[in-house]
Design an enzyme around this catalytic site. Structure first.
Site, PDB file in Angstrom:
ATOM      1  N   HIS A   1      -0.237  11.531  -3.252  1.00 52.35           N
ATOM      2  CA  HIS A   1       0.059  10.155  -3.649  1.00 52.35           C
ATOM      3  C   HIS A   1      -1.220   9.361  -3.845  1.00 52.35           C
ATOM      4  O   HIS A   1      -1.216   8.298  -4.445  1.00 52.35           O
ATOM      5  CB  HIS A   1       0.887   9.479  -2.555  1.00 52.35           C
ATOM      6  CG  HIS A   1       0.084   9.184  -1.324  1.00 52.35           C
ATOM      7  ND1 HIS A   1      -0.359  10.178  -0.484  1.00 52.35           N
ATOM      8  CD2 HIS A   1      -0.408   8.023  -0.820  1.00 52.35           C
ATOM      9  CE1 HIS A   1      -1.068   9.635   0.489  1.00 52.35           C
ATOM     10  NE2 HIS A   1      -1.115   8.337   0.318  1.00 52.35           N
ATOM     11  N   ASP A  43       0.830  -1.207   0.000  1.00 57.70           N
ATOM     12  CA  ASP A  43       0.000   0.000   0.000  1.00 57.70           C
ATOM     13  C   ASP A  43       0.863   1.254   0.000  1.00 57.70           C
ATOM     14  O   ASP A  43       0.614   2.206   0.741  1.00 57.70           O
ATOM     15  CB  ASP A  43      -0.955  -0.003   1.202  1.00 57.70           C
ATOM     16  CG  ASP A  43      -2.031   1.078   1.094  1.00 57.70           C
ATOM     17  OD1 ASP A  43      -2.320   1.519  -0.041  1.00 57.70           O
ATOM     18  OD2 ASP A  43      -2.570   1.492   2.135  1.00 57.70           O
ATOM     19  N   ASP A  98      -2.254   9.389   9.703  1.00 51.67           N
ATOM     20  CA  ASP A  98      -2.894   8.669   8.608  1.00 51.67           C
ATOM     21  C   ASP A  98      -4.222   8.070   9.048  1.00 51.67           C
ATOM     22  O   ASP A  98      -4.340   7.503  10.139  1.00 51.67           O
ATOM     23  CB  ASP A  98      -1.958   7.553   8.139  1.00 51.67           C
ATOM     24  CG  ASP A  98      -2.535   6.741   7.006  1.00 51.67           C
ATOM     25  OD1 ASP A  98      -2.789   7.328   5.943  1.00 51.67           O
ATOM     26  OD2 ASP A  98      -2.740   5.526   7.193  1.00 51.67           O
ATOM     27  N   HIS A 108      -3.179   1.135  11.866  1.00 51.63           N
ATOM     28  CA  HIS A 108      -2.912  -0.263  11.586  1.00 51.63           C
ATOM     29  C   HIS A 108      -1.416  -0.499  11.464  1.00 51.63           C
ATOM     30  O   HIS A 108      -0.630   0.446  11.312  1.00 51.63           O
ATOM     31  CB  HIS A 108      -3.596  -0.694  10.284  1.00 51.63           C
ATOM     32  CG  HIS A 108      -3.325   0.244   9.146  1.00 51.63           C
ATOM     33  ND1 HIS A 108      -4.196   1.242   8.762  1.00 51.63           N
ATOM     34  CD2 HIS A 108      -2.256   0.356   8.315  1.00 51.63           C
ATOM     35  CE1 HIS A 108      -3.695   1.914   7.751  1.00 51.63           C
ATOM     36  NE2 HIS A 108      -2.518   1.400   7.459  1.00 51.63           N
ATOM     37  N   GLU A 112      -5.169  13.612   8.252  1.00 53.54           N
ATOM     38  CA  GLU A 112      -5.556  13.087   6.947  1.00 53.54           C
ATOM     39  C   GLU A 112      -6.925  12.436   7.128  1.00 53.54           C
ATOM     40  O   GLU A 112      -7.044  11.283   7.550  1.00 53.54           O
ATOM     41  CB  GLU A 112      -4.537  12.062   6.433  1.00 53.54           C
ATOM     42  CG  GLU A 112      -4.764  11.665   4.984  1.00 53.54           C
ATOM     43  CD  GLU A 112      -5.317  10.253   4.807  1.00 53.54           C
ATOM     44  OE1 GLU A 112      -5.613   9.879   3.654  1.00 53.54           O
ATOM     45  OE2 GLU A 112      -5.460   9.528   5.806  1.00 53.54           O
TER      46      GLU A 112
END
Length: 652
Positions: free
Chosen positions: A400, A151, A294, A194, A336
């Site tokens: 991105h 990812d 994130d 995570h 984010e």
């Protein structure tokens, strides 16, 4: 009030009990009295807030005070280990808490391996970053991650070891200091929702360690996953359906919101919070100035909800914020949250995330470019742009990641737009399926059940440059370049920190070669994560080339921005243009005032003189872009995709 007072009394008593043990440990580790005094002062200032937050999250757990003491010990140890140069930066930025609001702030973002290969090589590009005017550099995930599909690095296997293909942690710390000396703040990701399934914690869980199995969400059958999934949305529907993955080696279902190799952490467990706080402080001590938090909406799970934007998610981030204020005061958080605009705003405050991506502005700039009409953009910005004092937007045109259409449905309806149909149009337009589209993007995560999708593509390809070059049409090429510059002019002037994905400054096009890499072939976002375009960079000073035209114009705008105090912080007022193709807003700081007008059409557009006099204000204005006077006694004609920054002539 009664509960609050009770909690504060308990906070005071707990600090009285814990502080001597923490002070003793600090001294035994070699901490000086002066260093302890600084730490204690900050701890006492933030303690009531931190205790209340943690008590609300974990106060009912039998081992709450054990975790609290261990957290304090880790914080004191982190402060003891913090390098002197960072402690000096802490003091400077505590004295200037609005340093990031400066008109000199300019951001860039890149993947180290895609841009230059290694951290050692990246240091060679610091002069280039300075030439571009960067004061903020975000390095995309660069820590250890699984080989192959990871990812884009967001499946983290270690928060402390840099991917050996890129470099070492020591090299990262050296780079942080060298960037700081050059006036550039280092930004890294904090992937705290995570870990990868190769992280040490996950490996221990797989080995049967019950303590680490409680770090994640593991279920022996589908009973609980099915109950949760009744109200969850799918994030990556083309990767796999649902939010849970079966692990035969464990005979367990694992909660995996994103990919099957990314295991969601269980923040209901205080050991997880404490462990992640330690990772955060380790990153802070490397020299990181800003942490990009994130996937913030997903960090707390609650049955019967979509498990996004839960109150506890805010409490966790606020607690991290309090810890940083004590132990690494120069550290800022960047949210984010690519969710509904109201939820985006909910994460932004000096006590939570001081910075936030502005996905609404990003999405609506592309929406406006496609429709040539500013009505949805102007309406949305007029009541969704303002932030609390002491906070700032990160304004970007792409990242991105993909582009999703995160505008508010009621905002769309208020200006006569059907939200569902409009999103279908935008997806068709930017993937080139709509007749007459200039864009060349790719769909990302199309959901056949809902019709939902997002879009991938570089700035230049989405703005029409790729199509224009393929057609060999000089006029179409010129128009595409105008679109590119126009979009940049908005993020440079509207309020907040502008952010450029490196490569866009020289017009880098889509890279379709990603499909030949099995680890990337199923993820269209790699089309806009190309290798460094060295040929284009070498042409950046040649005004006869496309990279030269884009780079020279962009750097001139960046330099101009640094000279305009009116463009500091985020105060912005959308004003009338009385032209459906022209966005108008005013920036003002102190006595300096700038009126921005931007034509989103490929045709000339007129702005009445009375509006120039009203918002300019004055009869004689000066266009800072063209460096020429503008009379407000007559109408102003904006050429295709032209923008002006107007200021009263006496303020020149």
């Amino acid at each position: 009030m009664h509960d609050w007072e009770r909690i504060q009394r308990e906070a005071a008593r707990s600090l009285t009990r814990l502080l001597p043990r923490v002070a003793q440990a600090f001294a035994e580790a070699g901490g000086a009295a002066g260093e302890w005094n600084v730490f204690e002062q900050r701890l006492r200032r933030e303690w009531p807030r931190l205790f209340e937050l943690l008590f609300g999250l974990y106060g009912t757990q039998y081992d709450f005070f054990y975790h609290l003491e261990q957290l304090l010990l880790a914080m004191a140890q982190s402060w003891l280990k913090r390098p002197d140069w960072l402690k000096q930066r802490d003091a400077l930025r505590e004295a200037d808490t609005e340093w990031f609001q400066s008109e000199r702030m300019m951001g860039g973002v890149l993947y180290v391996d895609r841009f230059c290969g290694t951290l050692a090589r990246l240091r060679e590009f610091i002069p280039y970053f300075r030439e571009l005017g960067l004061t903020y550099l975000h390095l995309m995930p660069l820590f250890e991650a699984p080989e192959g599909n990871n990812d884009g690095g967001y499946a983290v296997s270690s928060y402390r070891r840099v991917n050996p293909h890129i470099g070492t942690t020591a090299e990262l710390a050296d780079l942080a200091r060298e960037l700081d000396t050059a006036g550039i703040s280092l930004v890294l990701d904090f992937v705290f929702n995570h870990t990868s399934d190769e992280h040490e914690w996950a490996r221990r869980a797989q080995a049967g360690d019950p303590d680490y199995q409680e770090f994640y969400f593991l279920f022996p059958d589908r009973t609980m996953p099915d109950a949760y999934e009744r109200t969850l949305r799918e994030i990556f529907p083309t990767v796999r359906r649902g939010s849970f993955t079966w692990r035969p080696d464990m005979q367990r279902w694992v909660w995996t919101t994103f990919n099957s190799f990314q295991w969601d952490l269980n923040y209901a467990n205080p050991a997880v919070f404490r462990a992640m706080a330690a990772e955060m402080l380790f990153l802070a001590n490397l020299g990181v100035a800003v942490l990009r938090l994130d996937a913030v909406p997903f960090i707390w799970k609650r049955m019967g909800t979509n498990c996004e934007n839960q109150p506890e998610a805010h409490r966790i981030i606020q607690a991290f914020n309090a810890i940083a204020r004590i132990t690494a005061p120069a550290l800022l958080f960047k949210s984010e949250a690519i969710v509904h605009p109201d939820d985006v705003l909910s994460y932004v405050s000096p006590q939570e995330c001081q910075l936030s991506y502005n996905p609404l502005l990003m999405a609506l700039l592309w929406e406006t470019l496609a429709t040539r009409e500013v009505k949805l953009l102007a309406h949305s910005l007029s009541h969704r742009f303002r932030l609390p004092p002491g906070c700032a937007w990160i304004n970007y045109l792409r990242s991105h990641d993909d582009i999703g259409w995160t505008f508010d449905d009621n905002d769309a309806r208020a200006v006569g737009i059907d939200p569902w149909g409009h999103r279908q149009f935008l997806n068709a337009f930017y993937t080139g399926r709509f007749p007459g589209s200039f864009a060349r993007g790719l769909p990302f995560q199309e959901n056949p059940d809902t019709g939902d999708a997002r879009v991938s593509g570089t700035l230049a390809s989405l703005a029409g440059l790729e199509q224009a070059l393929a057609g060999g049409d000089p006029q179409a090429i010129d128009i595409a370049i105008r679109r590119i510059i126009l979009l940049h002019s908005i993020v440079l002037s509207i309020g907040g920190i502008p952010l450029i994905y490196l490569g866009d400054e020289v017009g880098t096009l889509n890279d379709y070669g990603y499909v030949s890499d099995p680890a990337k072939a199923d993820d269209s976002r790699w089309v806009h994560r190309p290798l460094r375009n060295q040929v284009a960079m070498d042409q950046r000073h040649d005004p006869t080339t496309i990279p030269g035209r884009i780079f020279s114009t962009l750097t001139r705008l960046i330099h101009l921005r640094t000279s305009l105090p009116a463009l500091r912080d985020g105060m912005m007022e959308v004003v009338r243009s009385d032209n459906r193709h022209v966005l108008a807003y005013v920036r003002q700081t102190g006595s300096q005032r700038v009126l921005v007008l931007a034509n989103f059409s490929e045709y000339p557009q007129s702005i009445a003189g009375n509006l120039l006099r009203m918002y300019g204000p004055g009869l004689e204005l000066f266009d800072l872009i063209q460096e020429q006077p503008v009379s407000a006694t007559t109408a102003l004609t904006l050429q295709p995709y032209q923008f002006v920054w107007l200021t009263p002539s006496w303020q020149r």
